[in-house]
Design an enzyme around this catalytic site. Structure first.
Site, PDB file in Angstrom:
ATOM      1  CG  HIS A  36      -3.747  49.977  49.746  1.00  0.00           C
ATOM      2  ND1 HIS A  36      -2.553  49.373  50.087  1.00  0.00           N
ATOM      3  CD2 HIS A  36      -3.645  50.305  48.425  1.00  0.00           C
ATOM      4  CE1 HIS A  36      -1.766  49.327  49.018  1.00  0.00           C
ATOM      5  NE2 HIS A  36      -2.406  49.881  48.007  1.00  0.00           N
TER       6      HIS A  36
ATOM      7  CG  ASP B 116      -7.173  46.934  53.368  1.00  0.00           C
ATOM      8  OD1 ASP B 116      -6.749  47.673  52.472  1.00  0.00           O
ATOM      9  OD2 ASP B 116      -6.428  46.198  54.050  1.00  0.00           O
TER      10      ASP B 116
ATOM     11  CG  ASP C 110      -1.242  47.480  55.008  1.00  0.00           C
ATOM     12  OD1 ASP C 110      -1.628  46.998  56.096  1.00  0.00           O
ATOM     13  OD2 ASP C 110      -1.914  47.416  53.970  1.00  0.00           O
TER      14      ASP C 110
END
Length: 306
Positions: A65, A67, A209
């Protein structure tokens, strides 16, 4: 104690805020420098923090992802610009090998870097296992393939000066005793166990995450420093589950069950203004009574000494 600390380069999650840069974490561990999840702006944050390209020996990406990886092109190009000569290892989920290839070739530059790619297989694996530390990765439960990382120092011993002095063991004999486990001196035999005590190696865990899963607890086991995402407040636990993230309370639950010594909360959703972040600290503290740090950009957080 050795030079071991965490430099926080950013604490935002999907979107940065006016006061929170995207992800980025630099772990100084003796002669090694591990850069975790370099999001956008990491190169500039490194300048502010006094972290140089030459200090980075390993890069560990939990997943792809943006970020967590969009700062990597700039970091790699800065390494080439600064003529980093040592081989830099880059770990990432193996399923994203094509993404990493595109990241490295995103723009034109004189690529002089010596990179050793370490794709992490779906089941996880050991990435380094030497005398200084063991680095391993395990799969987490996110919406895309993601891994967490654990760094552990081998257990050792601590010599007891008073016991050495009482037996007249000095100078090179100390090294010989450490090497051989026993020495004979003046008609007496001395064993290493007589003049030392066990010293448990330090441990570091990096969990981003993920939903709650067994691997998160395994990575965090006995960690001296646990960096754990806390994207949502406990009041938004439904959103955390839907998007594959943890609440601050769940991060505290992992730290408590794992026996972690210091918990660093980070990766905060943009829905929370800075003034609201203390609530995440309270959520974690409700289930974990250890040392909790609410991370902020450019913080330096020590690995607790033993």
């Amino acid at each position: 104690m050795s030079n071991r600390d965490l430099v926080v380069l950013g604490t935002a999650s999907q979107a940065p805020t006016r006061t929170r840069n995207h992800n980025g974490y630099f772990l100084r561990w003796d002669d090694e420098g591990l850069l975790f999840d370099p999001g956008e702006g990491t190169q500039r944050q490194m300048l502010f923090a006094g972290v140089t390209a030459h200090q980075v020996t390993r890069v560990c990406v939990t997943h792809f992802h943006g970020d967590h990886c969009l700062g990597l092109p700039g970091v790699l190009q800065r390494m080439a610009l600064d003529r980093v000569t040592g081989t830099v290892e880059v770990a990432y989920p193996a399923s994203g090998a094509d993404i990493f290839d595109r990241i490295r070739k995103l723009s034109l530059f004189h690529d002089t870097l010596s990179l050793r790619e370490r794709p992490v297989p779906e089941a996880g694996g050991v990435l380094a296992d030497g005398p200084a530390f063991r680095l391993e990765a395990r799969p987490l439960s996110h919406r895309v393939p993601a891994v967490g990382y654990r760094l552990s120092e081998p257990d050792g011993i601590r010599m007891l000066p008073a016991e050495l002095a009482a037996r007249g063991i000095t100078g090179p004999d100390i090294g010989r005793l450490q090497r051989d486990g026993m020495i004979e001196q003046n008609g007496s035999r001395f064993h290493l166990a007589d003049v030392s005590v066990p010293r448990r190696g330090q441990k570091f865990a990096f969990i981003m995450d993920t939903r709650l899963c067994d691997a998160a607890f395994e990575l965090a086991a006995d960690a001296d420093l646990l960096v754990c995402e806390s994207t949502f407040a406990d009041a938004d636990a439904g959103l955390a589950e839907d998007y594959g993230h943890l609440t601050a309370g769940q991060a505290g639950r992992i730290a408590a069950a794992a026996g972690a010594r210091r918990l660093v909360l980070t990766h905060f959703s943009q829905r929370y203004a800075d003034a609201a972040l203390p609530q995440l600290l309270r959520d974690a503290a409700a289930v974990y009574d250890g040392d909790i740090v609410l991370a902020a950009g450019l913080d330096r957080i020590a690995v607790p000494p033993r």
